[in-house]
Design a protein around this motif. Structure first.
Motif, PDB file in Angstrom:
ATOM      1  N   MET A  22     -75.748  -6.242 -27.387  1.00 53.50           N
ATOM      2  CA  MET A  22     -74.075  -6.535 -27.763  1.00 53.50           C
ATOM      3  C   MET A  22     -73.683  -7.065 -26.391  1.00 53.50           C
ATOM      4  O   MET A  22     -73.685  -6.429 -25.266  1.00 53.50           O
ATOM      5  CB  MET A  22     -73.684  -5.229 -28.069  1.00 53.50           C
ATOM      6  N   LYS A  23     -72.909  -8.266 -26.620  1.00 54.81           N
ATOM      7  CA  LYS A  23     -72.334  -8.738 -25.574  1.00 54.81           C
ATOM      8  C   LYS A  23     -70.816  -9.128 -25.741  1.00 54.81           C
ATOM      9  O   LYS A  23     -70.440  -9.463 -27.008  1.00 54.81           O
ATOM     10  CB  LYS A  23     -73.099 -10.183 -25.361  1.00 54.81           C
ATOM     11  N   VAL A  24     -69.947  -9.052 -24.888  1.00 48.16           N
ATOM     12  CA  VAL A  24     -68.705  -9.137 -25.113  1.00 48.16           C
ATOM     13  C   VAL A  24     -68.159 -10.333 -23.944  1.00 48.16           C
ATOM     14  O   VAL A  24     -68.647 -10.195 -22.752  1.00 48.16           O
ATOM     15  CB  VAL A  24     -67.996  -7.639 -24.784  1.00 48.16           C
ATOM     16  N   ASP A  25     -67.535 -11.108 -24.644  1.00 47.81           N
ATOM     17  CA  ASP A  25     -66.840 -12.173 -23.757  1.00 47.81           C
ATOM     18  C   ASP A  25     -65.515 -11.527 -23.248  1.00 47.81           C
ATOM     19  O   ASP A  25     -64.582 -11.279 -24.265  1.00 47.81           O
ATOM     20  CB  ASP A  25     -66.783 -13.591 -24.497  1.00 47.81           C
ATOM     21  N   TRP A  26     -65.189 -11.744 -22.141  1.00 44.98           N
ATOM     22  CA  TRP A  26     -64.016 -11.092 -21.433  1.00 44.98           C
ATOM     23  C   TRP A  26     -62.902 -11.980 -22.024  1.00 44.98           C
ATOM     24  O   TRP A  26     -62.904 -13.334 -21.823  1.00 44.98           O
ATOM     25  CB  TRP A  26     -64.164 -11.048 -19.759  1.00 44.98           C
ATOM     26  N   LYS A  27     -61.824 -11.270 -22.298  1.00 47.33           N
ATOM     27  CA  LYS A  27     -60.409 -12.272 -22.594  1.00 47.33           C
ATOM     28  C   LYS A  27     -59.797 -12.983 -21.456  1.00 47.33           C
ATOM     29  O   LYS A  27     -59.316 -13.725 -21.686  1.00 47.33           O
ATOM     30  CB  LYS A  27     -59.619 -11.205 -23.440  1.00 47.33           C
ATOM     31  N   LEU A  37     -66.599  -1.800 -21.311  1.00 51.08           N
ATOM     32  CA  LEU A  37     -67.158  -2.076 -19.729  1.00 51.08           C
ATOM     33  C   LEU A  37     -68.498  -2.285 -19.951  1.00 51.08           C
ATOM     34  O   LEU A  37     -69.182  -3.286 -19.586  1.00 51.08           O
ATOM     35  CB  LEU A  37     -66.747  -1.098 -18.571  1.00 51.08           C
ATOM     36  N   LEU A  38     -69.504  -1.340 -20.555  1.00 52.12           N
ATOM     37  CA  LEU A  38     -70.848  -1.392 -20.823  1.00 52.12           C
ATOM     38  C   LEU A  38     -71.122  -2.559 -21.515  1.00 52.12           C
ATOM     39  O   LEU A  38     -72.195  -3.230 -21.296  1.00 52.12           O
ATOM     40  CB  LEU A  38     -71.418  -0.251 -21.357  1.00 52.12           C
ATOM     41  N   ALA A  39     -70.477  -2.676 -22.741  1.00 49.49           N
ATOM     42  CA  ALA A  39     -70.907  -3.970 -23.566  1.00 49.49           C
ATOM     43  C   ALA A  39     -70.441  -5.400 -22.711  1.00 49.49           C
ATOM     44  O   ALA A  39     -71.220  -6.370 -22.968  1.00 49.49           O
ATOM     45  CB  ALA A  39     -69.843  -3.871 -24.794  1.00 49.49           C
ATOM     46  N   GLY A  40     -69.548  -5.369 -21.877  1.00 53.36           N
ATOM     47  CA  GLY A  40     -69.545  -6.596 -21.123  1.00 53.36           C
ATOM     48  C   GLY A  40     -70.340  -6.847 -19.918  1.00 53.36           C
ATOM     49  O   GLY A  40     -70.748  -7.988 -19.726  1.00 53.36           O
ATOM     50  N   GLN A  41     -70.616  -5.806 -19.181  1.00 58.04           N
ATOM     51  CA  GLN A  41     -71.336  -5.740 -17.885  1.00 58.04           C
ATOM     52  C   GLN A  41     -72.884  -5.240 -18.106  1.00 58.04           C
ATOM     53  O   GLN A  41     -73.661  -5.767 -17.320  1.00 58.04           O
ATOM     54  CB  GLN A  41     -70.926  -5.091 -16.718  1.00 58.04           C
ATOM     55  N   ARG A  54     -60.633  -8.402 -30.683  1.00 55.34           N
ATOM     56  CA  ARG A  54     -59.433  -8.977 -31.262  1.00 55.34           C
ATOM     57  C   ARG A  54     -58.318  -8.880 -30.613  1.00 55.34           C
ATOM     58  O   ARG A  54     -57.504  -9.633 -30.807  1.00 55.34           O
ATOM     59  CB  ARG A  54     -59.215  -8.058 -32.689  1.00 55.34           C
ATOM     60  N   GLY A  55     -57.979  -7.778 -29.669  1.00 51.85           N
ATOM     61  CA  GLY A  55     -56.873  -7.721 -29.141  1.00 51.85           C
ATOM     62  C   GLY A  55     -56.833  -7.784 -27.489  1.00 51.85           C
ATOM     63  O   GLY A  55     -55.690  -7.296 -27.176  1.00 51.85           O
ATOM     64  N   GLY A  56     -57.707  -7.540 -26.967  1.00 47.87           N
ATOM     65  CA  GLY A  56     -57.818  -7.271 -25.477  1.00 47.87           C
ATOM     66  C   GLY A  56     -57.790  -5.818 -25.013  1.00 47.87           C
ATOM     67  O   GLY A  56     -57.706  -4.899 -25.987  1.00 47.87           O
ATOM     68  N   ILE A  57     -57.455  -5.650 -23.725  1.00 46.94           N
ATOM     69  CA  ILE A  57     -57.633  -4.199 -23.271  1.00 46.94           C
ATOM     70  C   ILE A  57     -56.335  -3.509 -23.841  1.00 46.94           C
ATOM     71  O   ILE A  57     -56.404  -2.204 -24.397  1.00 46.94           O
ATOM     72  CB  ILE A  57     -57.307  -4.185 -21.897  1.00 46.94           C
TER      73      ILE A  57
END
Length: 186
Positions: A1-6, A34-38, A71-74
């Motif tokens: 699972m990867k998250v691209d930072w907004k 945070l874990l999904a992104g880093q 969808r909406g950021g932090i």
């Protein structure tokens, strides 16, 4: 699972929020993203089961909050306040109830004062709304009425007869406080 930072600073901001948020559930929402992104210290990408295991939450929790971040950021990670149940009585009905409480029971009712069960019946008869007893007390509290009140006097009480009873049955000696007991002076 990867998250691209907004936003490029989101990783640092999430780390700060994880460190400073007192609520465990809200802190876990930030940690999941945070874990999904880093990933972990190894830098390898984690799947949702690993993130759930690392945070002690369910996979659905991970999916829900990562999806909200995407969808909406932090800002989307803070849940909205739930509205709760709608009030049963309208403003006009509440004013009528307040007027009824202020006036007190009529002599035809044969009551010294209203209590919770009686008010519950009156509300149902007058407005057609069914309340639990706890609901009546919450309503009274919200309307700034106290459900505790001094013992009422019956409308048929004769003040002269009451004073005569007190004089006859409560001698002056009974009204004094108990004599002091001596304590040793050591």
């Amino acid at each position: 699972m990867k998250v691209d930072w907004k936003d490029p600073g989101d990783a640092r901001r999430l780390a700060d929020l994880v460190a400073s948020t007192p609520g465990a559930k809200q802190r876990d929402r930030y940690r999941v993203v945070l874990l999904a992104g880093q990933g972990l210290a190894s830098g390898a990408e984690l799947d949702r089961e690993q993130i759930a295991l690392a945070t002690g939450r369910s996979r659905q929790f991970v999916d829900r909050w990562v999806g909200r971040y995407r969808r909406g950021g932090i800002e989307a990670l803070v849940p909205e306040r739930q509205p709760g149940a709608a009030r049963r009585l309208t403003d006009g009905q509440e004013k009528q109830l307040c007027a009824m409480l202020d006036a007190g029971p009529s002599p035809e009712e044969g009551l010294a004062a209203y209590n919770g069960p009686i008010l519950r019946e009156r509300i149902q008869e007058r407005f057609g709304k069914v309340y639990t007893l706890a609901g009546v007390y919450k309503l009274l509290h919200r309307l700034a009425y106290n459900d505790l009140m001094p013992r009422p006097r019956h409308p048929g009480t004769d003040p002269a007869a009451l004073d005569a009873f007190k004089k006859r049955n409560c001698p002056h000696a009974w009204l004094r406080s108990a004599p002091r007991t001596r304590t040793s002076v050591s």
